[in-house]
Design a protein around this motif. Structure first.
Motif, PDB file in Angstrom:
ATOM      1  N   PRO A 133       4.330 -29.103 -31.241  1.00 34.12           N
ATOM      2  CA  PRO A 133       4.463 -28.554 -29.892  1.00 34.12           C
ATOM      3  C   PRO A 133       4.173 -29.603 -28.827  1.00 34.12           C
ATOM      4  O   PRO A 133       4.841 -29.633 -27.798  1.00 34.12           O
ATOM      5  CB  PRO A 133       3.417 -27.435 -29.864  1.00 34.12           C
ATOM      6  CG  PRO A 133       3.243 -27.031 -31.287  1.00 34.12           C
ATOM      7  CD  PRO A 133       3.466 -28.274 -32.101  1.00 34.12           C
ATOM      8  N   ALA A 134       3.234 -30.480 -29.080  1.00 33.70           N
ATOM      9  CA  ALA A 134       2.896 -31.493 -28.074  1.00 33.70           C
ATOM     10  C   ALA A 134       4.054 -32.459 -27.874  1.00 33.70           C
ATOM     11  O   ALA A 134       4.383 -32.837 -26.748  1.00 33.70           O
ATOM     12  CB  ALA A 134       1.639 -32.245 -28.504  1.00 33.70           C
ATOM     13  N   VAL A 135       4.710 -32.840 -28.983  1.00 30.69           N
ATOM     14  CA  VAL A 135       5.855 -33.755 -28.877  1.00 30.69           C
ATOM     15  C   VAL A 135       6.993 -33.067 -28.146  1.00 30.69           C
ATOM     16  O   VAL A 135       7.624 -33.630 -27.238  1.00 30.69           O
ATOM     17  CB  VAL A 135       6.291 -34.240 -30.286  1.00 30.69           C
ATOM     18  CG1 VAL A 135       7.661 -34.890 -30.227  1.00 30.69           C
ATOM     19  CG2 VAL A 135       5.251 -35.200 -30.847  1.00 30.69           C
ATOM     20  N   ALA A 136       7.267 -31.836 -28.542  1.00 26.39           N
ATOM     21  CA  ALA A 136       8.357 -31.103 -27.903  1.00 26.39           C
ATOM     22  C   ALA A 136       8.077 -30.964 -26.409  1.00 26.39           C
ATOM     23  O   ALA A 136       8.958 -31.163 -25.563  1.00 26.39           O
ATOM     24  CB  ALA A 136       8.514 -29.729 -28.547  1.00 26.39           C
ATOM     25  N   GLN A 137       6.840 -30.657 -26.099  1.00 24.44           N
ATOM     26  CA  GLN A 137       6.439 -30.478 -24.705  1.00 24.44           C
ATOM     27  C   GLN A 137       6.661 -31.759 -23.901  1.00 24.44           C
ATOM     28  O   GLN A 137       7.240 -31.733 -22.827  1.00 24.44           O
ATOM     29  CB  GLN A 137       4.939 -30.104 -24.693  1.00 24.44           C
ATOM     30  CG  GLN A 137       4.423 -29.538 -23.391  1.00 24.44           C
ATOM     31  CD  GLN A 137       4.957 -28.137 -23.154  1.00 24.44           C
ATOM     32  OE1 GLN A 137       5.120 -27.373 -24.093  1.00 24.44           O
ATOM     33  NE2 GLN A 137       5.253 -27.832 -21.902  1.00 24.44           N
ATOM     34  N   GLU A 138       6.218 -32.854 -24.497  1.00 20.80           N
ATOM     35  CA  GLU A 138       6.334 -34.128 -23.797  1.00 20.80           C
ATOM     36  C   GLU A 138       7.803 -34.540 -23.647  1.00 20.80           C
ATOM     37  O   GLU A 138       8.221 -35.032 -22.602  1.00 20.80           O
ATOM     38  CB  GLU A 138       5.540 -35.208 -24.558  1.00 20.80           C
ATOM     39  CG  GLU A 138       5.589 -36.595 -23.951  1.00 20.80           C
ATOM     40  CD  GLU A 138       4.982 -36.695 -22.546  1.00 20.80           C
ATOM     41  OE1 GLU A 138       4.346 -35.709 -22.105  1.00 20.80           O
ATOM     42  OE2 GLU A 138       5.170 -37.732 -21.872  1.00 20.80           O
ATOM     43  N   PHE A 139       8.571 -34.291 -24.689  1.00 19.18           N
ATOM     44  CA  PHE A 139      10.001 -34.605 -24.618  1.00 19.18           C
ATOM     45  C   PHE A 139      10.640 -33.812 -23.472  1.00 19.18           C
ATOM     46  O   PHE A 139      11.358 -34.364 -22.635  1.00 19.18           O
ATOM     47  CB  PHE A 139      10.669 -34.269 -25.960  1.00 19.18           C
ATOM     48  CG  PHE A 139      12.149 -34.528 -25.976  1.00 19.18           C
ATOM     49  CD1 PHE A 139      12.652 -35.812 -25.817  1.00 19.18           C
ATOM     50  CD2 PHE A 139      13.056 -33.476 -26.149  1.00 19.18           C
ATOM     51  CE1 PHE A 139      14.034 -36.046 -25.831  1.00 19.18           C
ATOM     52  CE2 PHE A 139      14.430 -33.706 -26.158  1.00 19.18           C
ATOM     53  CZ  PHE A 139      14.912 -34.989 -26.007  1.00 19.18           C
ATOM     54  N   GLY A 140      10.315 -32.515 -23.418  1.00 19.63           N
ATOM     55  CA  GLY A 140      10.847 -31.678 -22.344  1.00 19.63           C
ATOM     56  C   GLY A 140      10.426 -32.188 -20.979  1.00 19.63           C
ATOM     57  O   GLY A 140      11.236 -32.269 -20.047  1.00 19.63           O
ATOM     58  N   ALA A 141       9.165 -32.597 -20.879  1.00 21.12           N
ATOM     59  CA  ALA A 141       8.655 -33.066 -19.587  1.00 21.12           C
ATOM     60  C   ALA A 141       9.367 -34.354 -19.172  1.00 21.12           C
ATOM     61  O   ALA A 141       9.690 -34.547 -17.997  1.00 21.12           O
ATOM     62  CB  ALA A 141       7.144 -33.281 -19.672  1.00 21.12           C
ATOM     63  N   LEU A 142       9.633 -35.219 -20.144  1.00 16.15           N
ATOM     64  CA  LEU A 142      10.301 -36.488 -19.811  1.00 16.15           C
ATOM     65  C   LEU A 142      11.753 -36.254 -19.399  1.00 16.15           C
ATOM     66  O   LEU A 142      12.274 -36.924 -18.507  1.00 16.15           O
ATOM     67  CB  LEU A 142      10.227 -37.448 -21.004  1.00 16.15           C
ATOM     68  CG  LEU A 142       8.826 -38.016 -21.273  1.00 16.15           C
ATOM     69  CD1 LEU A 142       8.802 -38.784 -22.608  1.00 16.15           C
ATOM     70  CD2 LEU A 142       8.384 -38.942 -20.122  1.00 16.15           C
ATOM     71  N   VAL A 143      12.395 -35.309 -20.048  1.00 17.53           N
ATOM     72  CA  VAL A 143      13.768 -34.981 -19.652  1.00 17.53           C
ATOM     73  C   VAL A 143      13.760 -34.426 -18.224  1.00 17.53           C
ATOM     74  O   VAL A 143      14.558 -34.830 -17.374  1.00 17.53           O
ATOM     75  CB  VAL A 143      14.400 -33.973 -20.638  1.00 17.53           C
ATOM     76  CG1 VAL A 143      15.706 -33.407 -20.065  1.00 17.53           C
ATOM     77  CG2 VAL A 143      14.653 -34.635 -21.993  1.00 17.53           C
ATOM     78  N   ALA A 144      12.842 -33.495 -17.976  1.00 16.44           N
ATOM     79  CA  ALA A 144      12.784 -32.896 -16.634  1.00 16.44           C
ATOM     80  C   ALA A 144      12.505 -33.966 -15.583  1.00 16.44           C
ATOM     81  O   ALA A 144      13.061 -33.938 -14.482  1.00 16.44           O
ATOM     82  CB  ALA A 144      11.707 -31.814 -16.598  1.00 16.44           C
TER      83      ALA A 144
END
Ligand SMILES: Cc1cc2nc3c(=O)[nH]c(=O)nc-3n(C[C@H](O)[C@H](O)[C@H](O)COP(=O)(O)OP(=O)(O)OC[C@H]3O[C@@H](n4cnc5c(N)ncnc54)[C@H](O)[C@@H]3O)c2cc1C
Lengths: 289, 820
Positions: A235-246
């Protein structure tokens, strides 16, 4: 208004060179709307529908060379295995009628930041083939979009084709719209994993002046993704990936949605498409033994 | 002079039955079935159906005459500006241009209006909304006409727009949209017109009628809920743009072929503007591509006639899509405040509502919309103490007027939201709370009007609750993204998706209200053609897609026992049919056709007696018409119509009126202002992607009482269509206006539901006949538009836990992101 209707590619290039102000028309699903709404009164129209090469596709080395005029419906029906992200995006375009006429070349020609073909082309590192009487040049999609509706294409050039690398891993595309079909993107996102190079490609639509990549998200994912096993990202990786895309998006408030929503939605789409891509990755690994 | 193409009468014989999707539990004893095939109660095919489906139907925009010119309209780029001068010389000089006209060229009255004549034919003095017509051009090619518009110079002094309807309603310092000394006609004295207010209507009952304050009444309740709501500007989104063809006539008059909802009200507005007597302005209905209220007000009617009379040539005007968004009125956006109080056991004690409706630049039907919003503002509930204050105001926003549901839609969203909040406070099922407070036959509305027709609201709610639920979403297995929020855009495979269920019920007045002399006229002719009896039905009623053309034929078949019926094109050669709005045409024009048929019957029976086939004193009641013959109960067939009539024809014209209604009292809002009430109950089931704010409506099931089903298939179409339009308002349809300018005047960004957005619907139809109405029928087109919106929003609330006090609900509202 003059109506130029070349029968061959050579004639088309010659016509474009002689009349750089002529507006090419392929499916016409953008051009005709502009004419009908009186937004544009071109001195000349250059009809490309009689040029057979534009509707063809064929292997080109290990890439697929897709004629600029191949309609979305054909991509959905025939090319889903060779261009998965682009096929998903094509399926999300408009309605059956528009998909029968609209083309990737037209999407690139108009270069609207909301065009659905752009994020997959960016994510998969596709190449745009431009041609003129001066010759042919191949420009990576990642260098094609220069500014709002501005591209690397010169006035005397036509878009001949796009070159799509053979998929080397799962590809995804997802698009937000406020109705369940026939909608221009409020935000869209494409993701392509390359198992061979252990790299990730991204594309963002409708959330900036041009289609965009999220380079930091790509690097982050390349480093964090479990290339050996395709374990579901934490979840932390997915979260960070999403944040970087945003964070890579440069959205504005407009009638279709607010900038804040667009960023939020991109982070959700990035997380979800990553989860699906990882699952596909595991499935492909299992299938290969 | 050649005539334009769409003039052929529409034949409606050889009906074929279509299967009916309506599940009808038939409460009432089945109505006497028509013995004539294709009669009342069956589903004969629409005469225009095949043409429409195959793309061959001639819509108003398809009309053509060889020598015609094309008209185009110059519109104001500013929402509010003073016109200092207009210079047309550049346009006049262009080759191909035949006329360039401004307000100075309007031959007669400079203003028109449906109820109140405040709208300039062409702007003078000021422009009051963006897109207001300023000049018109006729040219030999549409492109030439458009180019000529670019050469008209208008000198504007730009003024501050008046964009805030609440300020327009309450701030005495707000600039006036219509300034003093503008020489407008006097307003209706009961409308409390002042400042920017077009109408203010209060309603007071119970303690409020005795002057009690909110605080005093609040003390009577155990539980109180308050809410502030906002309703966005919905568009009718008809597909056929405003269009018509005006043909100058030799007598100095004009023949106008036009897509409209009411030929005679257009005629009564056009003639004075042209300075012509009404008989010189003849209208024929052209093919109407949808209406939903947007064609009640005029658009290009006077313009085309002016250009035709000036040039001596036929003139056609067709708006393009963007122009169309500026060329017709929209649904009033609204700001509303509600308060409801109830006892612990769920009995409503009191309710208050303050409703501000933004009418935009011109009055249109704003006063009547206020009349509906005030009288039905609290819905179908028994409430001892009620207080409603409804305001309709002028702003410089796009003009608003009629749209399906007409003032009842905005209120229904709010009172239903309030009932849900109250149910939550009380721990009651929302249906249970509604049943406890449901109106029924004999109840009084907030305006004191007794409901003197069946209103089985409690039963309808129970039925809606008991309808089978759609299957749960499969937890595992392959997903079809089309079944999920986001659809083919591939946003979810089930992540973030939650299901919710919601209910809605609404009360709608049907036919015209508040003392209006509402009538329709029909002419029916029976004669023998090719040895067989044949009927012609002639009315001026507008077929706008609702299927009246089919209904008229059914009624004639049923009443005259003749299968062969031809419905003539609607035009002004016969008396007014009134408007195709307020769900009224089956009732009113249906009633007129029936009355004319009964008159024809009576004449036929006279002939039977005159021919000595029965005795002189043989009463009509013992005679009948069936299978093209005159029959007598006792003796069977007496004579065929062919033999009886020979070469003669029987023709009768009748006017039909519904019972009289009253104006609302200007201070208490009391009065029997409505003709008939309609009701629909919806249960919506939705799947919401709570992370992305996307919604998929899974089920939208309805229970509606229609008194009597005339055409089951068309009825289902009305309920489905009305529900879909309510779905659009709940989830996507909004004309976004900022600074009084429309930001999304296109179908790219004004979204209407697609087939992936509207679920298949289960519909239960009840038939409790209204004793006052022809066949016991109840208008059916509007009620579903009221109830589907709150049902869907309630379901989204149930899935998300968000308060959602604004429609349409936007993804931002669901995920909790601010949006202006
Ligand atoms: C109802 C509707 C819905 C739509 N929905 C979507 C959607 O969901 N997603 C989406 O992305 N788009 C959508 N569009 C826009 C449009 O369909 C797409 O952009 C489509 O890809 C355009 O392709 P075309 O072949 O019709 O282009 P055309 O209209 O023929 O041309 C578009 C532009 O590209 C130029 N052009 C075309 N071919 C060439 C060439 N070979 N070389 C150089 N320039 C060229 C033209 O001059 C023009 O500027 C929609 C359009 C409509 C009318």
């Amino acid at each position: 208004m003059e109506f130029l209707s070349p029968a061959t590619w050579e004639e088309a290039l010659a016509a474009k060179s002689a009349r750089p102000d002529a507006v090419p028309i392929m499916g016409g699903t953008d051009v005709m709307v502009e004419l009908n709404f009186d937004r544009r009164r071109p001195a000349a129209l250059l009809d490309l529908t009689r040029v057979p090469e534009l509707r063809e596709w064929a292997p080109d080395g290990d890439r697929l060379r897709l004629g600029a005029g191949v309609p979305y419906a054909v991509i959905v029906d025939r090319l889903a295995d060779r261009a998965p992200a682009l096929a998903l995006a094509s399926r999300a375009v408009a309605s059956p009628q528009i998909r029968n006429r609209g083309s990737v070349g037209g999407n690139l020609g108009g270069a609207s930041p909301a065009g659905d073909a752009h994020p997959p082309l960016l994510a998969t590192d596709a190449v745009v083939e431009l041609a003129s009487v001066r010759g042919v040049r191949r420009v990576p999609a990642r260098e094609f979009y220069l500014g709002p509706r501005r591209t690397a294409r010169s006035d005397d050039e036509l878009i001949a084709a796009v070159l799509l690398p053979a998929p080397a891993g799962p590809q995804q595309f997802a698009k937000i719209g406020t109705r369940n079909a026939m909608v221009i993107a409020v935000a869209s996102f494409a993701l392509a994993l390359d198992a061979g190079r252990r790299s990730a490609g991204t594309g963002i639509g409708s959330a900036g002046p041009t289609p965009l990549r999220a380079p930091e998200a790509e690097e982050f994912l390349a480093a964090e993704f479990d290339w050996a096993g395709g374990r579901p990202p934490s979840p932390a990786v997915a979260q960070e990936f999403g944040a970087l895309v945003a964070a890579a998006a440069r959205p504005i408030d407009d009638v279709r949605g607010s900038a804040a929503y667009r960023r939020h939605a991109l982070s959700v789409l990035a997380r979800r498409t990553l989860g699906w891509a990882a699952a596909d990755y595991r499935r492909e690994m299992a299938a290969c033994g | 002079m050649t005539t334009p193409t769409p003039r052929t009468p529409v034949p409606v014989h050889s009906p074929r039955e279509a299967p009916s999707p309506v599940h009808s539990p038939r409460e009432a004893p089945p109505s006497p079935a028509s013995s004539t095939p294709g009669g009342v109660g069956s589903s004969p095919r629409r005469p225009d159906g095949t043409l429409k489906v195959t793309g061959e139907f001639a819509y108003s925009s398809d009309m053509w005459m060889d020598d015609m010119l094309w008209g185009a309209t110059l519109r104001s780029p500013h929402p509010h500006a003073r016109i200092r001068g207009i210079d047309v010389t550049g346009a006049v000089r262009m080759p191909g241009v035949h006329a360039v006209l401004t307000h100075e060229d309007v031959p007669g009255e400079k203003r028109y209006g449906l109820e109140y004549r405040d709208q300039p034919v062409l702007a003078f003095g000021k422009v009051r909304y963006r897109g207001e017509p300023v000049a018109i051009v006729a040219a030999d090619h549409p492109e030439t006409a458009r180019r000529a518009l670019d050469r008209v110079r208008v000198d504007y002094e730009v003024l501050e727009p008046v964009s805030d309807p609440v300020r327009a309603a309450f701030d005495p310092d707000c600039p006036l949209v219509h300034e003093a000394g503008e020489d407008l006609p006097p307003a209706h004295p009961a409308h409390h017109r002042s400042g920017n207010r077009v109408r203010y209507q209060p309603v007071r009952t119970g303690a409020f009628a005795d002057g009690a304050t909110a605080a005093e009444v609040r003390a009577l309740a155990d539980v109180v809920v308050t809410g502030e709501y906002q309703v966005g500007m919905q568009d009718q989104a008809f597909l056929g743009p405003e269009s018509g063809l005006a043909v100058p006539a030799e007598d100095g008059g004009v023949d106008l072929h036009i897509a409209t909802q009411w030929l005679h009200v257009d005629q009564s507005q056009i003639a004075p503007c042209l300075g012509l007597p009404p008989e010189k302005v003849r209208l024929t209905l052209a093919g109407v591509g949808g209406a939903f209220g947007a064609r009640e007000d005029m658009s290009m009617q006077v313009h085309a006639c002016m250009l035709a009379l000036r040039t001596g040539r036929p003139v056609k005007i067709v708006y393009n899509r963007e122009e169309s968004f500026h060329g017709h009125v929209h649904r009033h956006p609204a700001r509303l405040r509600y308060e409801h109080g109830a006892t612990r056991d769920g009995r409503l004690v009191y309710a208050t509502a303050e409703i501000v409706l933004d009418g935009g630049a011109y009055a249109s039907t704003t006063a009547a919309v206020v009349g509906v919003a005030s009288s039905l503002g609290l819905g179908p509930y028994e409430i001892p103490h009620a207080r409603v204050d409804a305001y309709g105001v002028y702003t410089t926003n796009p003009p608003c007027g009629a749209m399906r549901g007409f003032g009842a839609v905005q209120a229904c969203f709010c009172y239903e939201s309030q009932l849900d909040r109250l149910a939550a406070e009380l721990g009651l099922h929302p249906v249970e709370l509604r049943i406890r407070n449901a109106m029924s036959e004999g109840s009084r509305t907030a305006t004191g009007q007794r409901v003197d027709m069946p209103l089985p609201m409690a039963d309808m709610l129970r039925r809606a609750r008991e309808m089978p639920m759609p299957p749960e979403r499969a937890a595992a297995g392959p997903v079809d993204v089309r079944a999920l929020p986001g659809g083919v855009a591939n946003t979810s495979r089930g992540e973030g998706v939650r299901r919710g269920v919601g209910y809605g019920v609404g009360l709608k007045n049907l036919c015209f209200s508040e003392g209006f002399d509402d009538y329709s006229t029909a002419r029916v002719r029976l004669e023998v053609v090719g040895g067989e009896p044949a009927v012609q039905v002639h009315t001026a009623a507008a077929e706008v897609g609702q299927g009246l053309v089919t209904i008229k034929g059914q009624i004639a078949r049923t009443e005259l026992g003749v299968e062969r019926v031809t419905v003539l094109p609607s035009d002004t050669r016969v008396g007014s049919a009134g408007s195709s709005s307020a769900s009224r045409q089956s009732y009113m024009t249906g009633g007129a056709v029936r009355a004319a048929c009964l008159a024809v019957r009576a004449r036929v029976f006279e002939l039977v007696r005159a021919a000595g086939l029965v005795g002189d004193d043989h009463p009509d009641e013992l005679l009948g018409l069936a299978g093209g013959k005159v029959v007598s109960g006792a003796r069977g067939v007496l004579v065929s119509l062919a033999d009886l009539l020979g070469a003669s024809a029987v023709e009768e014209t009748r006017e039909f009126r519904h019972r009289a209604t009253e104006m609302l009292d200007p201070t208490t809002g009391q009065g029997a202002s409505h003709t008939q009430f309609g009701m629909c109950v919806h249960r919506a089931v939705v799947d919401v992607d709570v992370d992305l704010g996307l919604v998929k409506v899974v089920a939208l099931d309805a229970v509606q009482d229609v008194g009597r089903v005339l055409h089951p298939q068309q009825l289902a179409g009305q309920i489905q269509g009305g529900s879909a339009q309510g779905l659009g308002l709940a989830l996507m349809e909004e004309i976004q206006v900022s600074g009084s300018v429309i930001r999304n005047p296109s179908f790219t960004d004004y979204l209407i539901p697609t087939i992936l957005d509207v679920p298949p619907m289960r519909i239960e139809v009840l038939e409790h006949p209204d004793p006052h109405a022809p066949y016991g029928l109840r208008g059916a087109g509007e009620p579903p538009t009221l109830s589907s919106t709150p049902a869907i929003v309630a379901a989204v609330r149930a899935a998300t836990g968000r308060p959602l006090s604004r429609i349409p609900v936007r993804p931002e509202d669901i995920v909790g992101i601010e949006r202006d």
